[in-house]
Design a protein around this motif. Structure first.
Motif, short mmCIF file in Angstrom:
data_model
loop_
_atom_site.label_atom_id
_atom_site.label_comp_id
_atom_site.label_asym_id
_atom_site.label_seq_id
_atom_site.Cartn_x
_atom_site.Cartn_y
_atom_site.Cartn_z
N ALA A 389 26.14 11.44 -25.01
CA ALA A 389 26.46 11.24 -23.50
C ALA A 389 27.60 10.69 -23.39
O ALA A 389 28.55 10.78 -22.43
N TYR A 390 27.89 9.24 -24.11
CA TYR A 390 28.96 8.21 -23.99
C TYR A 390 30.21 9.14 -24.59
O TYR A 390 31.28 9.13 -23.69
N LEU A 391 30.23 9.99 -25.44
CA LEU A 391 31.44 10.75 -25.99
C LEU A 391 31.93 11.74 -24.76
O LEU A 391 33.09 11.59 -24.77
N THR A 392 30.94 12.52 -24.51
CA THR A 392 31.32 13.54 -23.83
C THR A 392 31.67 13.18 -22.29
O THR A 392 32.41 14.25 -21.44
N ASP A 393 31.45 11.95 -22.02
CA ASP A 393 31.51 11.70 -20.48
C ASP A 393 33.11 11.71 -20.08
O ASP A 393 33.31 12.09 -18.89
N GLN A 394 34.13 11.77 -20.76
CA GLN A 394 35.33 11.58 -20.36
C GLN A 394 35.55 13.10 -19.89
O GLN A 394 36.32 13.17 -18.95
N SER A 405 24.89 15.09 -18.24
CA SER A 405 24.95 16.20 -17.75
C SER A 405 25.44 17.24 -18.85
O SER A 405 25.02 18.34 -18.97
N PHE A 406 26.06 16.65 -20.12
CA PHE A 406 26.31 17.66 -21.11
C PHE A 406 24.92 18.09 -21.88
O PHE A 406 24.85 19.08 -22.28
N ILE A 407 23.84 17.09 -21.95
CA ILE A 407 22.64 17.50 -22.45
C ILE A 407 21.98 18.69 -21.77
O ILE A 407 21.74 19.59 -22.49
N PRO A 408 21.72 18.77 -20.47
CA PRO A 408 21.16 20.00 -19.89
C PRO A 408 22.14 21.28 -20.10
O PRO A 408 21.60 22.20 -20.26
N LEU A 409 23.44 20.98 -20.17
CA LEU A 409 24.28 22.32 -20.24
C LEU A 409 24.04 22.66 -21.54
O LEU A 409 24.29 23.88 -21.92
N LEU A 410 23.78 21.76 -22.61
CA LEU A 410 23.81 22.15 -24.11
C LEU A 410 22.49 22.84 -24.25
O LEU A 410 22.44 24.31 -24.88
#
Lengths: 668, 92
Positions: A389-394, A405-410
């Protein structure tokens, strides 16, 4: 302005034993010190009128008798809790001869805020620097003499659990109570921003502060927003004066930032002066791992590797199981058809093709989901998910989302239903809504299955390239739509946030098992209710009124949509197939099979390359299946579900028309 | 110190860890965490709940999300944003 410290004055100190109050946070070893000093000479009761336990005791050192009072464990003295009120009221009203502030040397920062507040009260303070052994184990070096000089109060290093430093502590208390050692506390001061206001309030209340409170201390507490002191002074002050004070307090509600901020600055200075932290080589495992796993470059490389492994593991283990379950479902469908052979054909076909074929097809994805859930649970439980979550936040931030949001999208790559449900981990309503709106654009396994079957029919050996291009295009469109929705429609709140990353740890099997079990159960409940029901309805629409697919209500509707198909070079059969994908994506192939017969040879002849690509693009971006739509409705309500459907419908059809028209212009 | 911390958080264009904020403020992550909790107590930050609002009544509530991992999130509240914006306009 007067110092908030009162002159220590109990005149009866020569006749009565000196009173020592032990103050400190919970779990800093206060009770151990109390027990070691008092032994069996202690009494346990309750604080007068309270349910909080009070422990008192006596001890003798060097012929002098002391009374010890164990104050409740508190983090500050701001009257936030009963414990805090008891501790501060005792020090103010009973004025012990000495307050021993017990602090945990391993987390000195945590304990010093309370010390900063204790120094503002009348009783002199001795700092018991407990748990020195724990600090040493953690590689933290503390210099007690430096801390003593910085604080201006006596500091006694000790380790109560090991029995070291107890004698030194009581000796220091005795010396301080006999004024044999100097006591020049260096207290935190309020930042200049609100110093003038503090002085104004002090001047207004000075003559009305009831004893034994100190006007300077009360003024400070008023500015900190202390409700108890507000009530006290509202009663004590003439109404006009209180209105003045209240007006000042109302205007300077944020003064707490300056007051508490000054205390944190003071703590920072103490720590810088007296504490040496472990160097890089001595860092803990979490810090060492995070140096790599949260690094912008290496962390991204590691993330891609982990995600690659997740997909590889999921499909390598899950696909054979899915094929096996597919066989089971087909066998079951045939078995049911045979068993119902004596009933009307429509009834047997409804059960075999509509219900078992529809809902059963969804259940075949279960092995993939179970493995996917298990892998996600492991990532979550080890603490790595927080780093993702921290890394993909950018990237997510440009879309008004954050890393979570990356987690549900994944999850959407497996199935859009858990992706929509997964948005529940997002705190802000807006970011959650935006994620829900975007999730259907993540190609799920069912959508990918359709692409994988149809693409080779149209594009032969270039199918792999076309399929990857379609996936990439879907994700780029997802990002662009996200940016658009964020900037134009859903502009609003800032998502600035702080994340406390947990320590890495070994996953707990029970936690993972429960996570997989509950998620799987939720998925099966959906398959057994919504998906099953709608499968039956659509099958009936494709069967009645005559039992011939080409004359069904569904086909009639397909003809009605024919003009839209023509813009994309698609015959009505293709549009109907697309329409049935609303039930389950795989229905596209089933419908094409019904309408074209041998569709594998018929389709390449029926469509130009431009039309074929347009169909695949529309298929990729089209409204999701009914289970996903039902879940979206459940999560965000009717209005936003309608917006989402119209958006995806418009987007997919526009993209299809664009691809066909441009392709035709280019001569494909 | 609290003003500066709030300003850093409010201005932040991406998520910030307590370690990164500690570096910026020249202090320790432990102290930053303590200040964050203080700001949350005063209503300038809000600590995220384990699940979003939609999770009420969900049977998976106890299991999903960040609960198991121990991750904690804080976002800036309207009150905090106002102070942060004032500070951005008039740096102290």
């Amino acid at each position: 302005m007067a110092s908030p410290l009162a002159n220590p004055s109990p005149e009866e100190s020569s006749t009565k034993p000196a009173v020592i109050a032990l103050a400190g946070q919970p779990n800093v070893g206060k009770s151990t010190i109390f027990n070691m000093l008092t032994g069996l000479n202690q009494h346990v009761g309750n604080w007068p009128g309270k349910t909080v336990e009070q422990k008192t005791g006596t001890c003798t050192y060097d012929g002098q008798k002391f009374t010890l009072v164990d104050l409740p464990g508190t983090y500050s003295l701001t009257a936030n809790s009963e414990e805090e009120r008891i501790a501060r009221d005792y020090i103010i009203h009973e004025r012990p001869d000495i307050v021993v502030a017990v602090v945990d040397a391993a987390i000195l920062e945590r304990s010093l805020y309370l010390v900063a507040e204790l120094l503002l009260l009348p009783s002199p303070v001795v700092l018991a620097l407990n748990m020195m052994d724990v600090a040493e184990q953690e590689g933290i070096k503390i210099e007690p003499q430096v801390l003593e000089a910085a604080l201006g109060i006596p500091v006694v290093p000790m380790s109560a659990a090991r029995g070291t430093g107890i004698q030194e502590l009581i000796a220091t208390v005795e010396s301080l109570s006999a004024e044999e050692i100097s006591y020049q506390p260096k207290r935190p001061v309020i930042l200049p921003g609100h110093q003038v206001i503090l002085e104004k309030i002090h001047a207004l209340i000075e003559d009305s502060v009831p004893a034994p409170y100190q006007p300077a201390w009360v003024a400070l507490k008023l500015l900190e927003g202390d409700d108890e002191m507000r009530a006290l002074m509202q009663d004590a002050l003439p109404e006009a004066t209180w209105k003045q004070v209240h007006g000042l307090l109302y205007q300077h509600e944020d003064a707490i930032l300056d007051i508490a901020g000054a205390r944190y600055q003071w703590i920072g200075r103490m720590i810088r002066a007296a504490v040496v932290r472990p160097k890089i080589g001595q860092m803990g495992m979490t810090a060492r791992l995070d140096n790599v796993l949260t690094h912008p470059v290496w962390g991204t490389v590691a993330l891609l590797a982990v995600l690659g492994a997740v997909f590889w593991l999921t499909y390598t283990l899950g696909s054979p199981l899915q094929a096996w379950m597919g066989g089971l479902v087909e066998g079951l469908a045939e078995g049911v058809r045979n068993a119902l052979s004596s009933t009307p054909p429509w009834f047997a076909n409804l059960w075999a093709d509509g219900i078992i074929g529809g809902a059963g097809m969804v259940v075949t994805f279960l092995p993939i989901l179970v493995i996917f859930f298990a892998v996600l649970a492991i990532l979550e439980d080890t603490g790595y998910m927080a780093r993702i979550a921290y890394l993909t936040d950018q990237v997510m931030h440009t879309m008004g989302l954050h890393g979570k949001s990356f987690i549900p999208l994944l999850l959407g790559f497996g199935c859009n239903v858990p992706a929509i449900l997964g948005t529940r981990i997002i705190e802000t309503q807006r970011a959650r809504l935006l994620t829900v709106l975007l999730a259907p654009l993540v190609p799920c396994t069912a959508r990918m299955a359709v692409i994988m079957v149809l693409t080779p029919l149209f594009f032969g050996d270039k199918a792999g390239l076309v399929a990857w291009g379609l996936v990439a295009a879907a994700l780029v469109i997802l990002a662009l739509l996200g940016i658009l929705l964020h900037r134009v429609i859903l502009k609003g709140e800032q998502v600035a946030f702080i994340m406390e990353l947990p320590l890495y740890h070994l996953p707990n099997l029970r936690t993972i098992g429960l996570y997989v079990w509950h998620n799987t159960l939720a998925f099966l409940q959906k398959a057994g209710t919504i998906i099953l029901g709608v499968s039956a309805v659509i099958w009936l629409l494709s069967y009645f009124p005559t039992g011939v697919a080409t004359e069904s209500y569904l086909t009639l509707f397909g003809h009605w949509l024919e003009p839209i198909g023509l813009w994309m070079g698609l015959p009505w059969q293709m549009v109907t197939a697309l329409l049935t994908s609303f039930i389950a994506k795989e229905n596209t192939i089933a419908t094409l099979s019904i309408l074209y017969g041998d569709f594998e040879t018929a389709l390449p002849a029926a469509l130009t390359p431009s039309a074929a690509l347009a169909f695949l693009v529309v298929q990729m971006l089209f409204i999701p299946c009914v289970a996903t739509v039902a879940t979206i409705k459940q999560e965000v309500g009717n209005r936003w579900t309608l917006v989402n459907l119209l958006l995806l419908l418009g987007l997919s059809l526009s993209a299809g028309v664009l691809v066909y028209q441009v392709g035709t212009l280019l001569g494909f | 110190m609290l003003h500066r911390l709030l300003q850093q958080i409010a201005e932040g264009a991406h998520p910030q860890t307590t370690a990164a904020l500690a570096d910026t403020l020249g202090t320790t992550p432990e102290l930053v965490l303590q200040m964050i909790e203080q700001l949350a107590r005063q209503g300038y930050l809000s600590a995220s709940t384990q699940c979003a609002d939609g999770c009420e009544g969900c049977s998976l509530k106890a299991l999903c999300g960040v609960k198991n991992s121990g991750t904690r999130l804080w976002t800036v509240t309207e009150k905090g944003r106002q102070v942060g914006e004032i500070l951005c306009d008039f740096p102290t």
